[in-house]
Design a protein around this motif. Structure first.
Motif, mmCIF file in Angstrom:
data_model
loop_
_atom_site.group_PDB
_atom_site.id
_atom_site.type_symbol
_atom_site.label_atom_id
_atom_site.label_comp_id
_atom_site.label_asym_id
_atom_site.label_seq_id
_atom_site.Cartn_x
_atom_site.Cartn_y
_atom_site.Cartn_z
ATOM 1 N N SER A 24 -8.772 25.899 -16.663
ATOM 2 C CA SER A 24 -9.665 25.056 -15.704
ATOM 3 C C SER A 24 -8.648 23.828 -15.155
ATOM 4 O O SER A 24 -7.998 23.084 -16.260
ATOM 5 C CB SER A 24 -10.898 24.603 -16.191
ATOM 6 O OG SER A 24 -10.819 23.993 -17.387
ATOM 7 N N THR A 25 -8.641 23.683 -14.023
ATOM 8 C CA THR A 25 -7.949 22.796 -13.316
ATOM 9 C C THR A 25 -8.641 21.808 -12.166
ATOM 10 O O THR A 25 -9.713 22.556 -11.716
ATOM 11 C CB THR A 25 -6.534 23.270 -12.784
ATOM 12 O OG1 THR A 25 -7.075 24.396 -11.728
ATOM 13 C CG2 THR A 25 -5.536 23.777 -14.022
ATOM 14 N N SER A 26 -8.074 21.064 -11.706
ATOM 15 C CA SER A 26 -8.892 20.181 -10.546
ATOM 16 C C SER A 26 -8.174 20.439 -9.315
ATOM 17 O O SER A 26 -6.948 20.471 -9.092
ATOM 18 C CB SER A 26 -8.872 18.644 -10.736
ATOM 19 O OG SER A 26 -9.447 18.527 -12.061
ATOM 20 N N GLY A 30 -10.959 17.546 -5.634
ATOM 21 C CA GLY A 30 -11.774 17.185 -7.076
ATOM 22 C C GLY A 30 -12.680 18.218 -7.557
ATOM 23 O O GLY A 30 -13.254 18.042 -8.626
ATOM 24 N N THR A 31 -12.688 19.295 -6.977
ATOM 25 C CA THR A 31 -13.482 20.403 -7.251
ATOM 26 C C THR A 31 -12.783 21.028 -8.587
ATOM 27 O O THR A 31 -11.491 21.160 -8.479
ATOM 28 C CB THR A 31 -14.032 21.402 -6.371
ATOM 29 O OG1 THR A 31 -12.738 21.826 -5.571
ATOM 30 C CG2 THR A 31 -14.684 21.024 -5.302
ATOM 31 N N PRO A 32 -13.316 21.875 -9.185
ATOM 32 C CA PRO A 32 -12.880 22.563 -10.441
ATOM 33 C C PRO A 32 -12.306 24.014 -10.039
ATOM 34 O O PRO A 32 -13.039 24.614 -9.106
ATOM 35 C CB PRO A 32 -13.644 22.835 -11.546
ATOM 36 C CG PRO A 32 -15.073 22.654 -10.861
ATOM 37 C CD PRO A 32 -14.782 22.058 -9.718
ATOM 38 N N ASN A 60 -2.130 23.325 -9.054
ATOM 39 C CA ASN A 60 -2.986 22.379 -9.544
ATOM 40 C C ASN A 60 -2.436 21.609 -11.081
ATOM 41 O O ASN A 60 -2.412 20.230 -11.081
ATOM 42 C CB ASN A 60 -4.404 22.834 -9.828
ATOM 43 C CG ASN A 60 -5.275 23.049 -8.898
ATOM 44 O OD1 ASN A 60 -4.817 22.715 -7.800
ATOM 45 N ND2 ASN A 60 -6.359 23.723 -9.020
ATOM 46 N N THR A 64 -1.317 17.784 -10.909
ATOM 47 C CA THR A 64 -2.243 16.703 -11.701
ATOM 48 C C THR A 64 -1.579 16.337 -13.249
ATOM 49 O O THR A 64 -1.796 15.477 -13.698
ATOM 50 C CB THR A 64 -3.568 17.038 -12.114
ATOM 51 O OG1 THR A 64 -3.613 18.659 -12.803
ATOM 52 C CG2 THR A 64 -4.301 17.417 -10.586
ATOM 53 N N GLU A 122 -9.252 15.251 -16.319
ATOM 54 C CA GLU A 122 -10.230 15.453 -15.100
ATOM 55 C C GLU A 122 -10.935 16.765 -15.115
ATOM 56 O O GLU A 122 -12.012 17.026 -14.820
ATOM 57 C CB GLU A 122 -9.708 15.049 -13.905
ATOM 58 C CG GLU A 122 -9.258 13.675 -13.750
ATOM 59 C CD GLU A 122 -10.281 12.702 -13.561
ATOM 60 O OE1 GLU A 122 -11.320 13.114 -13.149
ATOM 61 O OE2 GLU A 122 -10.125 11.580 -13.812
ATOM 62 N N ALA A 123 -10.061 17.866 -15.395
ATOM 63 C CA ALA A 123 -10.512 19.173 -15.234
ATOM 64 C C ALA A 123 -11.725 19.290 -16.464
ATOM 65 O O ALA A 123 -11.726 18.639 -17.516
ATOM 66 C CB ALA A 123 -9.500 20.032 -15.700
#
Length: 230
Positions: A24-26, A30-32, A60, A64, A122-123
């Motif tokens: 999982s990343t951002s 800002g959505t995953p 991503n 990030t 953040e993710a």
């Protein structure tokens, strides 16, 4: 005893069986994003992840500097398979179009999985995965730079884990930091097919070494990690 002879073959892939990882990343907004992969291995509290350099996940991570490595159990095979042939990239790269991929913005919704807040990145975590590891990017290693046809298309991203979370039902009873290998049932990818583990074939001599002797300095660093927003 006569050993069988080896026959020379040229398989298109050499995926002899590795655990599936949901990364999982951002995204930029800002959505995953959530992507399944199985080109991963661990050394201490570090992992090396083999990814397409132009994939949304790699982009991503490089932007990030972070991600979450979520390890699904074999019971989540259906959720993982629902992410097959989907990509967070829009437009879909030509080479993925040729393989039947389509753009999906809501990967968690597509898989039927639940995002949960992480502590240091953040993710989001995948709540249903029995093992989740928050990680930061430490290095990027280009792959196949010697070959003009592949140069720039594959990267090995080295990440350092700074939080590990597990479901209690896979912990070894009476311990605080051990995983019970008989309770943990990872999902395995072998030559494009999904498998679970069989039973233990025999005790391992290597297991006579206490796990604590493998503990390295990255664990100490992880204890001081704070959320980037704090």
């Amino acid at each position: 005893m006569i050993s069988p002879a080896h026959t020379r073959i040229e398989p298109g892939i050499l995926y002899f069986g590795t655990p599936v990882v949901l990364i999982s990343t951002s995204n930029e907004d800002g959505t995953p994003n959530l992507a399944p992969m199985s080109s991963a291995f661990w050394l201490g509290w570090r992992a090396v992840l083999g990814l397409g350099a132009r994939s949304k996940t790699a982009q991503n991570m490089l932007r990030t500097g972070e991600c979450v490595l979520n390890l699904p159990s074999d019971s989540l095979a259906g959720a993982v398979d629902r992410l097959a042939l989907t990509t967070g990239s829009d437009p879909v790269p030509v080479f993925k179009q040729e393989r039947g991929y389509r753009h999906v913005q809501d990967k968690f919704g597509r898989a039927g999985l639940t995002p949960a807040p992480a502590e240091t990145v953040e993710a989001p975590l995948v709540a249903e995965c029995p093992v989740v590891m928050e990680a930061v990017v430490e290095a990027v290693h280009p792959i196949a730079e010697d070959d003009g046809a592949q140069r720039g298309s594959i990267v090995a991203i080295e990440v350092r884990v700074q939080r590990v979370g597990v479901h209690d039902d896979i912990r070894t009873a009476g311990t605080t930091d051990r995983i019970d290998p008989d309770a943990w049932r990872p999902l395995i990818m072998s030559f494009q097919q999904l498998y679970g583990l069989g039973s233990q074939v025999r005790p391992s001599t290597l297991a006579s070494i206490p796990e604590r002797l493998y503990r390295g300095p990255d664990i100490e660093r992880a204890r001081t990690a704070r959320h980037r927003r704090s």
